[in-house]
Design a protein around this motif. Structure first.
Motif, PDB file in Angstrom:
ATOM      1  N   ILE A 188       0.865  -1.181   0.000  1.00 21.72           N
ATOM      2  CA  ILE A 188       0.000   0.000   0.000  1.00 21.72           C
ATOM      3  C   ILE A 188       0.904   1.232   0.000  1.00 21.72           C
ATOM      4  CG2 ILE A 188      -1.806   1.248   1.231  1.00 21.72           C
ATOM      5  CD1 ILE A 188      -2.687  -1.470   0.153  1.00 21.72           C
ATOM      6  N   ARG A 189       0.645   2.179  -0.879  1.00 23.17           N
ATOM      7  CA  ARG A 189       1.464   3.392  -0.929  1.00 23.17           C
ATOM      8  C   ARG A 189       1.461   4.114   0.411  1.00 23.17           C
ATOM      9  NH1 ARG A 189       0.915   7.665  -3.566  1.00 23.17           N
ATOM     10  NH2 ARG A 189      -1.367   7.672  -3.671  1.00 23.17           N
ATOM     11  N   LEU A 190       2.602   4.725   0.775  1.00 19.18           N
ATOM     12  CA  LEU A 190       2.759   5.318   2.098  1.00 19.18           C
ATOM     13  C   LEU A 190       1.693   6.364   2.429  1.00 19.18           C
ATOM     14  CD1 LEU A 190       4.366   5.409   4.723  1.00 19.18           C
ATOM     15  CD2 LEU A 190       5.852   7.121   3.685  1.00 19.18           C
ATOM     16  N   PRO A 191       1.367   7.308   1.542  1.00 17.35           N
ATOM     17  CA  PRO A 191       0.313   8.284   1.902  1.00 17.35           C
ATOM     18  C   PRO A 191      -1.031   7.620   2.203  1.00 17.35           C
ATOM     19  CG  PRO A 191       1.565   9.053   0.013  1.00 17.35           C
ATOM     20  CD  PRO A 191       1.987   7.634   0.246  1.00 17.35           C
ATOM     21  N   ILE A 192      -1.366   6.541   1.466  1.00 14.12           N
ATOM     22  CA  ILE A 192      -2.613   5.820   1.716  1.00 14.12           C
ATOM     23  C   ILE A 192      -2.507   5.017   3.008  1.00 14.12           C
ATOM     24  CG2 ILE A 192      -4.268   4.163   0.783  1.00 14.12           C
ATOM     25  CD1 ILE A 192      -4.045   6.744  -0.801  1.00 14.12           C
ATOM     26  N   ALA A 193      -1.328   4.444   3.259  1.00 13.81           N
ATOM     27  CA  ALA A 193      -1.111   3.698   4.501  1.00 13.81           C
ATOM     28  C   ALA A 193      -1.243   4.622   5.710  1.00 13.81           C
ATOM     29  CB  ALA A 193       0.272   3.043   4.484  1.00 13.81           C
ATOM     30  N   ILE A 194      -0.718   5.838   5.597  1.00 13.88           N
ATOM     31  CA  ILE A 194      -0.816   6.816   6.683  1.00 13.88           C
ATOM     32  C   ILE A 194      -2.270   7.191   6.937  1.00 13.88           C
ATOM     33  CG2 ILE A 194      -0.324   9.232   7.282  1.00 13.88           C
ATOM     34  CD1 ILE A 194       2.438   8.873   6.033  1.00 13.88           C
ATOM     35  N   GLY A 195      -3.017   7.446   5.869  1.00 12.07           N
ATOM     36  CA  GLY A 195      -4.423   7.812   6.025  1.00 12.07           C
ATOM     37  C   GLY A 195      -5.249   6.688   6.630  1.00 12.07           C
ATOM     38  N   THR A 196      -5.037   5.453   6.172  1.00  6.89           N
ATOM     39  CA  THR A 196      -5.776   4.298   6.702  1.00  6.89           C
ATOM     40  C   THR A 196      -5.408   4.055   8.153  1.00  6.89           C
ATOM     41  OG1 THR A 196      -5.790   3.323   4.485  1.00  6.89           O
ATOM     42  CG2 THR A 196      -6.302   1.865   6.325  1.00  6.89           C
ATOM     43  N   SER A 197      -4.127   4.209   8.481  1.00  4.09           N
ATOM     44  CA  SER A 197      -3.679   4.047   9.856  1.00  4.09           C
ATOM     45  C   SER A 197      -4.331   5.068  10.776  1.00  4.09           C
ATOM     46  CB  SER A 197      -2.154   4.188   9.927  1.00  4.09           C
ATOM     47  OG  SER A 197      -1.709   4.229  11.259  1.00  4.09           O
TER      48      SER A 197
END
Length: 283
Positions: A188-197
């Motif tokens: 998962i791309r980092l910006p999307i991973a950050i948002g989901t987290s």
């Protein structure tokens, strides 16, 4: 004469209270910004800082780390709400992942608070610092996931959530320090991973706050204005500021280079972990 003799003491007490409040407000602003920027709940920042502030306030030494963990977890609730809203507006939250991982998150976090409440302050501080150092090392090494790595099914996600929740309760984090690397490992791309987290941080915070309130219930020598291990003046002061600054960090997260984000994350965790060990063992 009596009034004159009492004035310096009153001024000293007033100054100390003002310092404490300003420190909490500043901590909340700082935490909220990095919560939005890095998708973390902010516990990695709040716990070491609150430990230091509680030591300065001469709170009971045997409960200082437990109070820092509980207060941090509770303050993460509004921070997580502000952060997830901001990331959702950037379409950076994978909601099916949040839904699948939430049951395990709730179970693991609530159960983890019982273990954290059983442990003494110094072992908790050691575990917190070592864990944060390992997470920082992983981010610095920047190992690339295999292209074949994919998100597991519902059962696998729930199992992962239980582990993330349990460790999050022990170190009072919103789960970002675990959820972000896990999602990145699953390509998962980092910006999307950050948002989901950031969205995953909300059930972690709710379950953790409830668990620490239950486990601290009936402890007799805690300061005023506590519910269980939760020190509410700190929660309110930090939450007020973090709710404002979290969206600013989230906005910046979608503009900064990924490599820079990882370096900021790692350096922040290492510095705060070392400082917490010095504070606890020096007390």
């Amino acid at each position: 004469m009596k009034a004159s003799a009492e004035t310096p003491m009153q001024q000293s007490s007033f100054a100390m209270d003002i310092y404490f409040i300003v420190a909490l407000l500043t901590l909340g602003a700082f935490t909220g910004f990095f919560a939005g920027l890095l998708g973390i709940g902010g516990g990695g920042i709040m716990v070491p800082a609150l430990t230091m502030l509680f030591v300065q306030q001469q709170f009971p030494a045997e409960h200082i780390v437990h109070m820092a963990l509980a207060t941090s977890m509770t303050a993460i609730v509004p921070t997580a709400i502000a952060s997830l809203r901001a990331h959702h507006q950037h379409q950076a939250v994978i909601w099916p992942v949040v839904i699948k991982i939430a049951p395990g998150i709730l179970l693991g976090t609530f159960a983890g608070t019982f273990l954290a409440s059983y442990l003494a302050a110094k072992p908790l501080a050691i575990f917190f610092s070592c864990f944060m150092a390992l997470v920082a090392l992983q981010m610095v090494l920047n190992r690339k996931p295999k292209p074949s790595h994919q998100l597991p099914g519902a059962l696998g996600m729930s199992t992962v959530g239980t582990g993330i929740g349990g460790i999050s309760a022990l170190v009072a984090i919103g789960g970002g320090t675990l959820t972000v690397p896990f999602l990145v490992w699953c390509n998962i791309r980092l910006p999307i991973a950050i948002g989901t987290s950031a969205a995953v941080g909300l059930p972690i915070a709710l379950a953790g706050a409830a668990g620490y309130a239950v486990n601290g219930w009936g402890i007799s020598n805690l300061p005023n204005y506590t519910l269980g291990y939760i020190f509410w003046p700190a929660v309110l002061a930090m939450a007020a500021m973090s709710f404002i600054t979290a969206p600013l960090g989230a906005k910046l997260a979608h503009r900064l280079p990924i490599t820079l984000l990882k370096k900021i994350f790692a350096l922040l965790l290492i510095g705060l972990s070392v400082h917490m060990l010095v504070t606890v063992f020096g007390n």
